[in-house]
Scaffold this motif. Structure first.
Motif, mmCIF file in Angstrom:
data_model
loop_
_atom_site.group_PDB
_atom_site.id
_atom_site.type_symbol
_atom_site.label_atom_id
_atom_site.label_comp_id
_atom_site.label_asym_id
_atom_site.label_seq_id
_atom_site.Cartn_x
_atom_site.Cartn_y
_atom_site.Cartn_z
ATOM 1 N N HIS A 172 1.069 -0.707 0.309
ATOM 2 C CA HIS A 172 -0.456 -0.116 0.216
ATOM 3 C C HIS A 172 1.130 0.843 0.506
ATOM 4 C CE1 HIS A 172 -3.480 -3.074 0.635
ATOM 5 N NE2 HIS A 172 -2.971 -3.062 1.603
ATOM 6 N N ILE A 173 1.873 0.763 -0.046
ATOM 7 C CA ILE A 173 2.699 2.199 0.096
ATOM 8 C C ILE A 173 2.956 3.132 -1.602
ATOM 9 C CG2 ILE A 173 5.227 3.374 0.350
ATOM 10 C CD1 ILE A 173 5.927 0.682 2.546
ATOM 11 N N ARG A 174 2.848 4.337 -1.828
ATOM 12 C CA ARG A 174 2.795 4.176 -2.604
ATOM 13 C C ARG A 174 4.204 5.435 -2.608
ATOM 14 N NH1 ARG A 174 0.523 9.265 -4.081
ATOM 15 N NH2 ARG A 174 -0.193 8.646 -5.831
ATOM 16 N N ILE A 175 5.259 4.256 -3.950
ATOM 17 C CA ILE A 175 6.647 4.928 -4.107
ATOM 18 C C ILE A 175 6.640 4.631 -5.592
ATOM 19 C CG2 ILE A 175 6.669 2.397 -3.521
ATOM 20 C CD1 ILE A 175 9.402 2.677 -2.694
ATOM 21 N N SER A 176 7.667 5.542 -6.801
ATOM 22 C CA SER A 176 8.109 5.637 -7.894
ATOM 23 C C SER A 176 8.138 3.911 -7.772
ATOM 24 C CB SER A 176 8.713 6.662 -8.168
ATOM 25 O OG SER A 176 9.978 5.977 -7.812
ATOM 26 N N LYS A 177 8.655 3.002 -9.642
ATOM 27 C CA LYS A 177 9.070 2.663 -9.827
ATOM 28 C C LYS A 177 10.513 1.990 -9.701
ATOM 29 C CE LYS A 177 5.688 1.751 -13.473
ATOM 30 N NZ LYS A 177 5.277 1.327 -14.977
ATOM 31 N N GLN A 178 11.119 2.932 -9.837
ATOM 32 C CA GLN A 178 12.949 3.067 -9.360
ATOM 33 C C GLN A 178 13.235 3.004 -7.868
ATOM 34 O OE1 GLN A 178 15.143 3.125 -11.528
ATOM 35 N NE2 GLN A 178 16.017 2.192 -10.201
ATOM 36 N N ALA A 179 12.401 3.796 -6.971
ATOM 37 C CA ALA A 179 12.503 3.014 -4.943
ATOM 38 C C ALA A 179 11.915 1.859 -5.546
ATOM 39 C CB ALA A 179 12.305 4.425 -4.998
ATOM 40 N N SER A 180 10.979 1.694 -6.263
ATOM 41 C CA SER A 180 10.785 0.441 -5.012
ATOM 42 C C SER A 180 11.502 -0.627 -6.058
ATOM 43 C CB SER A 180 8.637 -0.408 -6.339
ATOM 44 O OG SER A 180 8.340 -1.463 -6.099
ATOM 45 N N SER A 181 12.712 -0.973 -7.239
ATOM 46 C CA SER A 181 13.055 -1.839 -8.012
ATOM 47 C C SER A 181 13.915 -2.055 -7.413
ATOM 48 C CB SER A 181 12.869 -0.935 -9.587
ATOM 49 O OG SER A 181 13.929 -0.240 -9.141
ATOM 50 N N ASP A 182 14.085 -0.601 -6.523
ATOM 51 C CA ASP A 182 15.592 -0.769 -5.778
ATOM 52 C C ASP A 182 15.455 -1.095 -3.844
ATOM 53 O OD1 ASP A 182 16.825 0.484 -7.577
ATOM 54 O OD2 ASP A 182 16.741 2.349 -6.807
ATOM 55 N N GLY A 183 14.324 -1.778 -4.042
ATOM 56 C CA GLY A 183 14.141 -2.774 -2.998
ATOM 57 C C GLY A 183 13.690 -1.862 -2.101
ATOM 58 N N GLY A 184 13.493 -0.723 -2.393
ATOM 59 C CA GLY A 184 12.474 0.109 -1.561
ATOM 60 C C GLY A 184 11.127 -1.073 -0.560
#
Length: 223
Positions: A95-107
């Protein structure tokens, strides 16, 4: 008014949060990588204090332990790692709204981000519903940690490390400042410092024991 995604709203309701102002909760779930005007940082600042006071209140009521012991338990229970553990336990990550890049970095699996968003949600709960309701939710979500005895009996060096991290301080630094006596009966004096907090020292028959006692002395003095 910024609307919450329906799945996020349903999850918040099911978890025990009470949503009135959706924009507040939308911000609490929004990472800075989204580039939006409102993200979780200000709410995280507030939620950190809500969590600390809620746990301190519980510990004070449940125990007649001295201040140093209460502080040791508090620091363990409100640590970033514990906040992230609670976040994982309630299924926060999707449910965290996070950018694709930050998510792919393990955010989404970062202790820092999970812990920060967890605290932001507590800040939103406080603003939307008041301290008592926020405190009751903290006690519900943190009950396993409270009942597990987290922070009760921890090696002094570990306790000091957690205390420093929990208070956004640099890691403690240990320094051997004196060695005296013959080899078979040597005495070691160690000083431990935490930047912009203070220092303590202790003497023992081994360097490791002196470090442990210096950490214990530091926690009793400043913890």
């Amino acid at each position: 008014m910024t609307a919450l995604p329906s799945d996020a709203r349903d999850w918040l309701d099911a978890t025990g949060f009470t949503v009135k102002d959706e924009a507040l909760w939308h911000a609490a779930l929004t990472h800075g990588s989204m580039g939006e005007r409102q993200d979780y940082e200000r709410l995280e600042f507030l939620g950190d204090r809500v969590l600390g006071l809620s746990i301190a209140d519980w510990l004070y009521a449940q125990s007649d332990a001295p201040e140093g012991k209460l502080a040791q338990r508090l620091n363990a229970i409100v640590s970033r790692a514990m906040c992230a553990q609670v976040a994982r336990g309630i299924g926060l990550a999707p449910h965290i709204r996070i950018s694709k890049q930050a998510s792919s970095d393990g955010g989404r699996d970062s202790d820092n981000i999970l812990g920060d968003v967890m605290e932001a949600l507590l800040g939103a709960q406080f603003l939307d519903n008041g301290f008592e309701i926020a405190r009751d939710l903290v006690r519900l979500l943190w009950r396993p940690a409270l009942e597990s005895g987290a922070g009760k009996s921890k090696h002094p060096k570990s306790a000091l490390q957690e205390w420093a991290a929990g208070n956004q301080r640099r890691p403690p630094q240990y320094e051997l400042i004196d060695r005296s006596g013959p080899d078979h009966a040597a005495r070691f004096t160690v000083r431990v410092k935490v930047h912009k907090v203070g220092e303590a020292q202790a003497t023992a028959n081994s360097k490791q024991e002196a470090e442990k006692e210096a950490a214990r002395e530091f926690m009793e003095r400043y913890g």
